[in-house]
Write a protein that holds these residues in place. Structure first.
Motif, mmCIF file in Angstrom:
data_model
loop_
_atom_site.group_PDB
_atom_site.id
_atom_site.type_symbol
_atom_site.label_atom_id
_atom_site.label_comp_id
_atom_site.label_asym_id
_atom_site.label_seq_id
_atom_site.Cartn_x
_atom_site.Cartn_y
_atom_site.Cartn_z
ATOM 1 N N SER A 67 39.113 53.692 38.202
ATOM 2 C CA SER A 67 40.390 53.607 38.914
ATOM 3 C C SER A 67 40.359 52.533 39.998
ATOM 4 N N ARG A 68 39.309 51.720 40.019
ATOM 5 C CA ARG A 68 39.172 50.661 41.021
ATOM 6 C C ARG A 68 39.438 49.300 40.382
ATOM 7 N N VAL A 69 40.243 48.474 41.059
ATOM 8 C CA VAL A 69 40.562 47.133 40.575
ATOM 9 C C VAL A 69 40.135 46.126 41.635
ATOM 10 N N SER A 70 39.483 45.044 41.201
ATOM 11 C CA SER A 70 39.079 44.001 42.142
ATOM 12 C C SER A 70 39.260 42.641 41.492
ATOM 13 N N ALA A 71 39.424 41.621 42.319
ATOM 14 C CA ALA A 71 39.606 40.263 41.811
ATOM 15 C C ALA A 71 39.217 39.271 42.890
ATOM 16 N N ALA A 72 38.698 38.134 42.464
ATOM 17 C CA ALA A 72 38.410 37.036 43.382
ATOM 18 C C ALA A 72 39.681 36.212 43.541
ATOM 19 N N LEU A 73 39.949 35.786 44.772
ATOM 20 C CA LEU A 73 41.108 34.930 45.000
ATOM 21 C C LEU A 73 40.767 33.504 44.608
ATOM 22 N N PRO A 74 41.750 32.734 44.179
ATOM 23 C CA PRO A 74 41.501 31.353 43.781
ATOM 24 C C PRO A 74 40.921 30.530 44.928
ATOM 25 N N GLU A 75 40.078 29.570 44.578
ATOM 26 C CA GLU A 75 39.506 28.649 45.554
ATOM 27 C C GLU A 75 40.561 27.649 46.002
ATOM 28 N N GLY A 76 40.307 26.986 47.107
ATOM 29 C CA GLY A 76 41.192 25.923 47.561
ATOM 30 C C GLY A 76 41.602 26.121 48.999
ATOM 31 N N GLY A 77 42.311 25.149 49.505
ATOM 32 C CA GLY A 77 42.771 25.211 50.888
ATOM 33 C C GLY A 77 44.250 25.521 50.948
ATOM 34 N N GLY A 78 44.723 25.641 52.155
ATOM 35 C CA GLY A 78 46.142 25.909 52.366
ATOM 36 C C GLY A 78 46.477 27.377 52.273
ATOM 37 N N PRO A 79 47.703 27.730 52.626
ATOM 38 C CA PRO A 79 48.119 29.129 52.590
ATOM 39 C C PRO A 79 48.128 29.679 51.160
ATOM 40 N N LEU A 80 47.879 30.954 51.057
ATOM 41 C CA LEU A 80 47.854 31.626 49.757
ATOM 42 C C LEU A 80 48.601 32.948 49.879
ATOM 43 N N VAL A 81 49.414 33.261 48.881
ATOM 44 C CA VAL A 81 50.059 34.566 48.768
ATOM 45 C C VAL A 81 49.565 35.178 47.463
ATOM 46 N N ALA A 82 49.144 36.453 47.506
ATOM 47 C CA ALA A 82 48.593 37.084 46.300
ATOM 48 C C ALA A 82 48.935 38.573 46.269
ATOM 49 N N PHE A 83 48.942 39.115 45.047
ATOM 50 C CA PHE A 83 49.097 40.558 44.854
ATOM 51 C C PHE A 83 48.439 40.942 43.540
ATOM 52 N N LEU A 84 48.142 42.230 43.371
ATOM 53 C CA LEU A 84 47.596 42.752 42.121
ATOM 54 C C LEU A 84 48.719 43.335 41.283
ATOM 55 N N ALA A 85 48.643 43.133 39.977
ATOM 56 C CA ALA A 85 49.604 43.708 39.033
ATOM 57 C C ALA A 85 48.828 44.513 37.995
ATOM 58 N N LEU A 86 49.282 45.732 37.699
ATOM 59 C CA LEU A 86 48.573 46.632 36.791
ATOM 60 C C LEU A 86 49.507 47.167 35.709
ATOM 61 N N VAL A 87 48.922 47.480 34.549
ATOM 62 C CA VAL A 87 49.619 48.183 33.473
ATOM 63 C C VAL A 87 48.721 49.354 33.072
ATOM 64 N N ASP A 88 49.290 50.565 32.991
ATOM 65 C CA ASP A 88 48.471 51.706 32.588
ATOM 66 C C ASP A 88 48.599 51.967 31.092
ATOM 67 N N ASP A 89 47.888 52.981 30.609
ATOM 68 C CA ASP A 89 47.860 53.253 29.167
ATOM 69 C C ASP A 89 49.191 53.770 28.620
ATOM 70 N N ARG A 90 50.161 54.074 29.499
ATOM 71 C CA ARG A 90 51.514 54.461 29.064
ATOM 72 C C ARG A 90 52.455 53.267 29.031
ATOM 73 N N GLY A 91 51.970 52.095 29.500
ATOM 74 C CA GLY A 91 52.807 50.904 29.566
ATOM 75 C C GLY A 91 53.557 50.760 30.873
ATOM 76 N N CYS A 92 53.294 51.653 31.836
ATOM 77 C CA CYS A 92 53.949 51.564 33.141
ATOM 78 C C CYS A 92 53.332 50.425 33.947
ATOM 79 N N ARG A 93 54.190 49.654 34.612
ATOM 80 C CA ARG A 93 53.732 48.507 35.413
ATOM 81 C C ARG A 93 53.946 48.792 36.889
#
Length: 68
Positions: free
Chosen positions: A32-58
């Motif tokens: 039930s744990r999700v992790s990700a590395a953020l992209p490399e580079g400079g400047g401001p960054l906006v990010a979020f995680l998106a998930l889909v479960d086994d029922r197809g719910c997003r």
């Protein structure tokens, strides 16, 4: 349900959200744990995680804004 797919979505673009160019990279799912590395580079960054479960719910996390 169990997490079936997960991504980190990010952009370094500014301006209206709908006009920004977003990228999507796979995130790692460990039970039930999700992790990700953020992209490399400079400047401001906006990010979020998106998930889909086994029922197809997003769902996505709140976004984070990072000044790098």
């Amino acid at each position: 349900g169990a997490i079936r797919e997960a991504w980190v979505c990010s952009t370094t673009d500014g301006g209206p959200w709908q006009k920004r160019r977003w990228t999507r990279q796979p995130a790692r799912v460990d039970g039930s744990r999700v992790s990700a590395a953020l992209p490399e580079g400079g400047g401001p960054l906006v990010a979020f995680l998106a998930l889909v479960d086994d029922r197809g719910c997003r769902v996505s996390s709140e976004h984070v804004e990072i000044d790098r």
